[in-house]
Enzyme design. Structure first.
Site, PDB file in Angstrom:
ATOM      1  N   SER A 170      -6.653  52.552  55.370  1.00 33.98           N
ATOM      2  CA  SER A 170      -5.317  52.961  54.982  1.00 33.98           C
ATOM      3  C   SER A 170      -5.384  54.140  54.004  1.00 33.98           C
ATOM      4  O   SER A 170      -5.952  55.182  54.335  1.00 33.98           O
ATOM      5  CB  SER A 170      -4.547  51.775  54.410  1.00 33.98           C
ATOM      6  OG  SER A 170      -3.160  52.049  54.346  1.00 33.98           O
ATOM      7  N   ASP A 265       0.251  49.316  65.027  1.00 36.38           N
ATOM      8  CA  ASP A 265       0.347  49.953  63.720  1.00 36.38           C
ATOM      9  C   ASP A 265       1.166  51.235  63.834  1.00 36.38           C
ATOM     10  O   ASP A 265       0.929  52.055  64.726  1.00 36.38           O
ATOM     11  CB  ASP A 265      -1.070  50.262  63.212  1.00 36.38           C
ATOM     12  CG  ASP A 265      -1.096  50.839  61.807  1.00 36.38           C
ATOM     13  OD1 ASP A 265      -0.025  50.937  61.171  1.00 36.38           O
ATOM     14  OD2 ASP A 265      -2.201  51.183  61.353  1.00 36.38           O
ATOM     15  N   HIS A 297      -1.331  46.977  61.219  1.00 38.08           N
ATOM     16  CA  HIS A 297      -2.040  47.677  60.155  1.00 38.08           C
ATOM     17  C   HIS A 297      -2.945  46.733  59.358  1.00 38.08           C
ATOM     18  O   HIS A 297      -2.522  45.655  58.962  1.00 38.08           O
ATOM     19  CB  HIS A 297      -1.020  48.337  59.229  1.00 38.08           C
ATOM     20  CG  HIS A 297      -1.586  49.332  58.286  1.00 38.08           C
ATOM     21  ND1 HIS A 297      -2.246  50.463  58.701  1.00 38.08           N
ATOM     22  CD2 HIS A 297      -1.605  49.375  56.927  1.00 38.08           C
ATOM     23  CE1 HIS A 297      -2.634  51.161  57.658  1.00 38.08           C
ATOM     24  NE2 HIS A 297      -2.264  50.517  56.562  1.00 38.08           N
TER      25      HIS A 297
END
Length: 327
Positions: A170, A265, A297
């Site tokens: 991320s 995601d 995600h």
């Protein structure tokens, strides 16, 4: 006579920005992080397969990193070195949370590497580019051990500086890319970054691509989070968040890249966009992308034992040991 009337006055400050379920910012300037605040200590317990300890890498900023070493490492054994940058939207989580401690412990055990999980200061108390600068300082501290005379004996004795990997998820994937760009322009003597792993990287852009146009509210949330973490940004095409716009994009300082994305995601298409553009940028190297079907995600942190998480783990381990796999 009239009975007195008592009014209950709320002491809860007024909300300025609500990024639930991650954090809330109040108008008095206080910050309430809703996740990623728990801390788990490192361990040298001889009964576990991976030892860990915390080491200060910046006295000035009071920043530490967490080191991981497989228990059965021989006294003079050299291992591939992983430098990891945690996610959390530049705002939450640390290397010392159970989420990241448990993930790095598993990864180190399976891959048989020595790892350094770098802490960095977070927004809103410390806006971008501080997270990048701290991460670079952490990487420089790691590199200071390349001659075997750095301050941390685990790195002096066991790190193979000819086989260094950068990785993150991320926001940490975003940081990983930025570190590879900086390294490409300012290499450390005695250090060879063999590759980087971008796990669901936090990249974005002003124009929608792929399925992003179908997710208006999520898009607004991502854009708002970026502007919150980096108030001085030029917008969502800032090279820090949209690396394709960076004139130095092709100068990634390694020759192997693994991009991991999740089918569900919102950031999936940005991972593919990165992959496709790096391939045609003039960068000389090998890039591979792997998509986990039906996953969202950072699913591997939330469901570490599910089949797709285990498959992802195997992909990363194989990436680290690519040279061995080829023999």
């Amino acid at each position: 006579m009239f009975a007195p009337i008592y009014m209950e006055i709320s002491t809860q400050p007024e909300i300025a920005k609500d990024f639930s379920p991650y954090l809330i910012i109040y108008k008095d300037g206080s910050v309430q992080r809703l996740m990623g605040t728990d801390i788990i200590p490192p361990s040298l317990d001889p009964n576990i397969n991976v030892h860990s300890k915390d080491v200060v890498y910046s006295q000035e900023a009071n920043l530490s990193c967490r080191l991981y070493l497989p228990k059965d490492t021989n006294p003079d054994q050299k291992l591939p070195l992983l430098v990891y940058f945690h996610g959390g939207g530049f705002c939450i989580e640390t290397p010392f949370s159970p989420t990241y401690h448990n993930y790095l412990t598993t990864l180190v055990e399976q891959a048989n590497v020595i790892a350094v999980s770098v802490d960095y200061r977070r927004a809103p108390e410390h806006h971008i580019p501080i997270a990048y600068d701290d991460s670079w300082d952490g990487l420089k501290w790691v590199a200071s051990h390349a001659n075997g005379d750095g301050p941390e004996e685990w790195l002096n004795r066991h790190a193979n500086f000819s086989k260094v990997f950068l990785a993150g998820d991320s926001a940490g994937g975003n940081i990983t890319h930025q570190m590879a760009i900086r390294y490409g322009q300012d290499k450390f003597p005695g250090v060879a970054v063999a590759g980087m792993v971008l796990i669901h990287p936090f990249f974005w852009g002003r124009e929608t691509i792929g399925n992003e146009g179908k997710e208006f509210l999520k898009r607004m949330m991502v854009s708002a989070l970026w502007n919150f973490a980096c108030p001085t940004t030029s917008g969502c095409d800032d090279p820090w968040i949209n690396p394709i716009t960076d004139p130095n994009f092709r100068n990634v300082g390694c020759n192997r890249v693994l991009v991991l994305v999740g089918e569900k995601d919102l950031l999936r298409d940005r991972g593919w966009y990165y992959y496709e553009n790096l391939k045609k940028s003039g960068w000389v190297g090998d890039i591979r992308i792997v998509e986990a079907k039906e996953e969202d995600h950072v699913f591997h942190l939330k469901k570490p034992t599910c089949e797709n998480s285990l498959t992802m783990l195997k992909e990363i381990v194989s990436f680290f040991h690519h040279d061995q796999d080829m023999t």
